[in-house]
Design an enzyme around this catalytic site. Structure first.
Site, mmCIF file in Angstrom:
data_model
loop_
_atom_site.group_PDB
_atom_site.id
_atom_site.type_symbol
_atom_site.label_atom_id
_atom_site.label_comp_id
_atom_site.label_asym_id
_atom_site.label_seq_id
_atom_site.Cartn_x
_atom_site.Cartn_y
_atom_site.Cartn_z
ATOM 1 N N LYS A 1 13.350 1.602 56.738
ATOM 2 C CA LYS A 1 13.690 0.406 57.654
ATOM 3 C C LYS A 1 14.708 0.487 58.701
ATOM 4 O O LYS A 1 14.758 -0.076 59.377
ATOM 5 C CB LYS A 1 14.026 -0.769 56.512
ATOM 6 C CG LYS A 1 12.891 -1.213 55.620
ATOM 7 C CD LYS A 1 11.759 -1.830 56.523
ATOM 8 C CE LYS A 1 10.674 -2.510 55.779
ATOM 9 N NZ LYS A 1 9.536 -3.100 56.693
ATOM 10 N N SER B 1 13.538 -6.067 57.506
ATOM 11 C CA SER B 1 14.314 -6.670 56.209
ATOM 12 C C SER B 1 15.853 -6.030 56.397
ATOM 13 O O SER B 1 16.183 -5.460 57.497
ATOM 14 C CB SER B 1 13.699 -5.587 54.986
ATOM 15 O OG SER B 1 14.977 -5.543 54.121
ATOM 16 N N TYR C 1 12.775 3.000 50.959
ATOM 17 C CA TYR C 1 12.854 1.914 51.737
ATOM 18 C C TYR C 1 13.819 1.403 52.647
ATOM 19 O O TYR C 1 13.664 1.196 53.832
ATOM 20 C CB TYR C 1 12.565 0.580 50.624
ATOM 21 C CG TYR C 1 12.345 -0.690 51.432
ATOM 22 C CD1 TYR C 1 11.053 -1.206 51.810
ATOM 23 C CD2 TYR C 1 13.362 -1.806 51.475
ATOM 24 C CE1 TYR C 1 10.833 -2.314 52.144
ATOM 25 C CE2 TYR C 1 13.111 -2.916 51.993
ATOM 26 C CZ TYR C 1 11.798 -3.158 52.276
ATOM 27 O OH TYR C 1 11.546 -4.615 52.917
#
Length: 262
Positions: free
Chosen positions: A155, A138, A151
């Protein structure tokens, strides 16, 4: 790095019951790959596997026992795994007050799932002199995610691990790539706060469009696969003028908060 030949290749895709993972499975199957489809939702995995003529292996892509069982089942079905797509991921939202157990769950899936898969893959790949690892990282892994601290942090960790894998094993036949999209019309995107969607804007791609970009990336072997090309400029800006970039992020945060209050 080496280009990926999909015709006849043995491919595993985690988180493939929907969204980007399902789109990747369909596109790889259309190119002649043989598929193993993994998802925590067993029914979703079975539906996609039936569609692509593959094998469904449901399970938690972040848990050690499930990862070991997935790799073993995939090798038994495919003979060898040529391409492993570590695509499964979770994004619960929240900031510094996100509960410890949620932080741990996000870390297990978004980072340790990649590490655990690599433990089972790298040895055989080094012995045969080739293997391909694609991580769905991402754009949050290159930039940040204003709506989810866990998140964003996880990531970044997934990106760091992929970079390490490439630097360590890239001269031994192992190709590592990362997929870093921004907005993609998936269940995860649909859960995004409406105010954040309105402020952030930008192109929202369909999963199939992302799969198209992955096909191009696999063909040329580039490390960063960026379905949203503007991410490259943002990433460079973040690295070369971090304070200005952070000022821009704070401005976005303020606009999101103001939109939410309206």
């Amino acid at each position: 790095m080496a280009a990926m030949e999909l015709k006849g290749a043995g491919v595993v895709v985690t988180g493939a019951g929907s969204g980007i993972g399902a789109a990747l499975a369909r596109r790889f199957a259309a190119a002649g790959a043989r598929l193993v489809v993994n998802d925590l939702d067993g029914s979703a995995a079975a539906r996609v596997a039936d569609e692509v003529g593959g094998l469904a292996v449901p399970g938690d892509a972040g848990a050690e026992e499930s990862v070991a069982a997935l790799v073993a089942a995939a090798r038994a079905h495919l003979g060898e795994i040529d391409l492993f797509c570590a695509n499964a991921g979770i994004e619960p939202g929240g900031g510094e007050h996100t509960p410890e157990e949620v932080w741990d769950q996000v870390w297990q899936v978004n980072v340790m799932g990649h590490v655990r898969a690599a433990r089972h893959l790298i040895g055989p790949w080094l012995e045969r002199g080739r293997g391909h690892f694609l991580a769905t990282v991402s754009a949050a892994g290159l930039l940040t995610h204003l709506e989810s601290a866990s998140y964003s942090v996880s990531k970044h960790g997934a990106l760091a691990f992929a970079e390490w894998l490439s630097a360590t094993h890239g001269n031994k036949g192992v190709t590592v790539q990362v997929l870093c999209p921004m907005g993609v019309r998936t269940e995860m995107y649909e859960r995004t706060d409406a105010a954040a969607k309105a402020v952030l804007g930008g192109a929202v791609l369909e999963p199939g469009q992302v799969a198209d970009e992955v096909m191009e990336g696999l063909a040329d072997g580039r490390f960063l696969i960026l379905p949203h090309p503007e991410v490259r400029d943002h990433y460079a800006f973040r690295a070369t003028d971090t304070d200005r970039w952070l000022r821009g992020m704070r401005s976005l945060r303020r606009r999101i908060d103001e939109a939410a209050d309206d």
